[in-house]
Design a protein around this motif. Sequence first.
Motif, PDB file in Angstrom:
ATOM      1  N   TYR A   1     -13.584  11.113   3.434  1.00 48.15           N
ATOM      2  CA  TYR A   1     -12.314  10.696   2.849  1.00 48.15           C
ATOM      3  C   TYR A   1     -12.355  10.843   1.332  1.00 48.15           C
ATOM      4  CZ  TYR A   1     -12.247   8.490   7.434  1.00 48.15           C
ATOM      5  OH  TYR A   1     -12.329   8.266   8.779  1.00 48.15           O
TER       6      TYR A   1
ATOM      7  N   GLU B   1      -2.805  10.315  -3.253  1.00 51.17           N
ATOM      8  CA  GLU B   1      -2.825  10.224  -1.802  1.00 51.17           C
ATOM      9  C   GLU B   1      -4.245  10.060  -1.292  1.00 51.17           C
ATOM     10  OE1 GLU B   1      -0.890  13.786  -0.584  1.00 51.17           O
ATOM     11  OE2 GLU B   1      -2.684  15.024  -0.764  1.00 51.17           O
ATOM     12  N   LEU B   2      -4.367   9.370  -0.175  1.00 54.20           N
ATOM     13  CA  LEU B   2      -5.633   9.211   0.519  1.00 54.20           C
ATOM     14  C   LEU B   2      -5.691  10.271   1.607  1.00 54.20           C
ATOM     15  CD1 LEU B   2      -8.239   7.575   1.113  1.00 54.20           C
ATOM     16  CD2 LEU B   2      -6.860   6.145   2.627  1.00 54.20           C
TER      17      LEU B   2
ATOM     18  N   GLN C   1      -2.166  10.339   3.444  1.00 51.55           N
ATOM     19  CA  GLN C   1      -1.146   9.303   3.339  1.00 51.55           C
ATOM     20  C   GLN C   1      -0.928   9.000   1.859  1.00 51.55           C
ATOM     21  OE1 GLN C   1       0.718   8.055   5.696  1.00 51.55           O
ATOM     22  NE2 GLN C   1      -0.356   8.924   7.474  1.00 51.55           N
TER      23      GLN C   1
ATOM     24  N   LEU D   1      -0.294   7.137  -1.595  1.00 52.55           N
ATOM     25  CA  LEU D   1      -0.589   5.869  -2.258  1.00 52.55           C
ATOM     26  C   LEU D   1       0.408   5.601  -3.391  1.00 52.55           C
ATOM     27  CD1 LEU D   1      -4.457   6.283  -2.550  1.00 52.55           C
ATOM     28  CD2 LEU D   1      -3.286   4.598  -1.125  1.00 52.55           C
TER      29      LEU D   1
ATOM     30  N   VAL E   1       1.995   2.087  -2.635  1.00 56.44           N
ATOM     31  CA  VAL E   1       0.906   1.245  -2.146  1.00 56.44           C
ATOM     32  C   VAL E   1       0.125   0.679  -3.324  1.00 56.44           C
ATOM     33  CG1 VAL E   1      -1.170   1.157  -0.711  1.00 56.44           C
ATOM     34  CG2 VAL E   1       0.760   2.601  -0.030  1.00 56.44           C
TER      35      VAL E   1
ATOM     36  N   VAL F   1      -6.975  -1.343  -0.878  1.00 55.72           N
ATOM     37  CA  VAL F   1      -6.152  -0.663   0.114  1.00 55.72           C
ATOM     38  C   VAL F   1      -6.953  -0.406   1.384  1.00 55.72           C
ATOM     39  CG1 VAL F   1      -4.791   0.445  -1.695  1.00 55.72           C
ATOM     40  CG2 VAL F   1      -6.741   1.652  -0.707  1.00 55.72           C
TER      41      VAL F   1
ATOM     42  N   ALA G   1      -6.603   1.818   5.411  1.00 54.34           N
ATOM     43  CA  ALA G   1      -5.852   2.673   6.333  1.00 54.34           C
ATOM     44  C   ALA G   1      -6.666   2.842   7.598  1.00 54.34           C
ATOM     45  CB  ALA G   1      -5.559   4.029   5.705  1.00 54.34           C
TER      46      ALA G   1
ATOM     47  N   LEU H   1      -5.260   9.644   9.706  1.00 51.84           N
ATOM     48  CA  LEU H   1      -5.042   8.359   9.049  1.00 51.84           C
ATOM     49  C   LEU H   1      -3.655   7.813   9.328  1.00 51.84           C
ATOM     50  CD1 LEU H   1      -6.625   9.114   5.549  1.00 51.84           C
ATOM     51  CD2 LEU H   1      -7.543   7.560   7.290  1.00 51.84           C
TER      52      LEU H   1
ATOM     53  N   CYS I   1      -1.185   3.881   4.675  1.00 47.37           N
ATOM     54  CA  CYS I   1      -2.010   2.960   3.879  1.00 47.37           C
ATOM     55  C   CYS I   1      -1.237   1.680   3.586  1.00 47.37           C
ATOM     56  CB  CYS I   1      -2.396   3.606   2.555  1.00 47.37           C
ATOM     57  SG  CYS I   1      -3.300   5.149   2.703  1.00 47.37           S
ATOM     58  N   GLU I   2      -1.979   0.610   3.361  1.00 46.41           N
ATOM     59  CA  GLU I   2      -1.367  -0.639   2.941  1.00 46.41           C
ATOM     60  C   GLU I   2      -2.257  -1.331   1.915  1.00 46.41           C
ATOM     61  OE1 GLU I   2      -1.051  -3.491   6.078  1.00 46.41           O
ATOM     62  OE2 GLU I   2      -2.943  -2.894   7.001  1.00 46.41           O
ATOM     63  N   CYS I   3      -1.646  -2.055   1.015  1.00 48.51           N
ATOM     64  CA  CYS I   3      -2.385  -2.862   0.045  1.00 48.51           C
ATOM     65  C   CYS I   3      -2.691  -4.197   0.707  1.00 48.51           C
ATOM     66  CB  CYS I   3      -1.565  -3.062  -1.222  1.00 48.51           C
ATOM     67  SG  CYS I   3      -2.448  -3.954  -2.526  1.00 48.51           S
TER      68      CYS I   3
END
Length: 259
Positions: free
Chosen positions: A8, A29-30, A44, A46, A57, A87, A89, A97, A100-102
Amino acid sequence: DVENGAFYAVIGARGGDDDANGTSWRRLELASFHAATGARASSQALYDEAQAIEMHVVSGSSDVVVGLAHAIERGGVVGAFASGECVAADGDENAQLMPCECVGDVPDGVLAFEMSPDGEVCAALTSTGAVVVMTKDLYPLGERAPDAARSDGFTRGAISWRGDGEFFACCATDASGDTTLRVMRREDVSVESVGERGSTLSASASVSALSSGGALGVVPLAWQPRGALIATAARVDGEKSDRVVFYERNGLRRGEFAL
């Protein structure tokens, strides 16, 4: 992610609408990649300046990721940013993936972030020099304040876990360039030892002299896999070569050599 053959990364595109010098992010982005081929599997967002603020995010266009780790049970990834935002995911067996969320925030900001070898807890170093140990889901378990507060705080740091996950080493560098090495216990976040001061860890020749990369810099630090020695780096005034310095878990210096 050894099981699913993936890795990642946080990928950014610089040069926002109001950024003439190209120093802030236009998009973050992740992303996940297949380890065998290097091909991107998924990504995803960010941060995207084209999106509404509530879609972000992470909040800052100048934010910097300080640590990413594979979350074994999630099948995805967790990470921390310099702003203090944490964060997460989820992912699947194909390295896809989910959004994402914080999931948390460290108010003082984060200089370093590392997951334990067993994936059960993680440690973060804040800009005040405090060390926070959190669960794999990023819920705080304990915190240890620095032995002595610095009026200007700390500017960079690093964390490295011992192979069995019972201890971790932590380096923190203050605004003057003075670096302190601490060995911490995972169980209660207590200080096991403080690195012995020597010529190569003095204020005039601190570990931070080898910092490189990123807005915050990176302090070289690694715990030997079998757990006997901790390696860090330093520079002595007047020398052209950098040095690798070894410490025992009790904080005593074990030796050094010039590169």
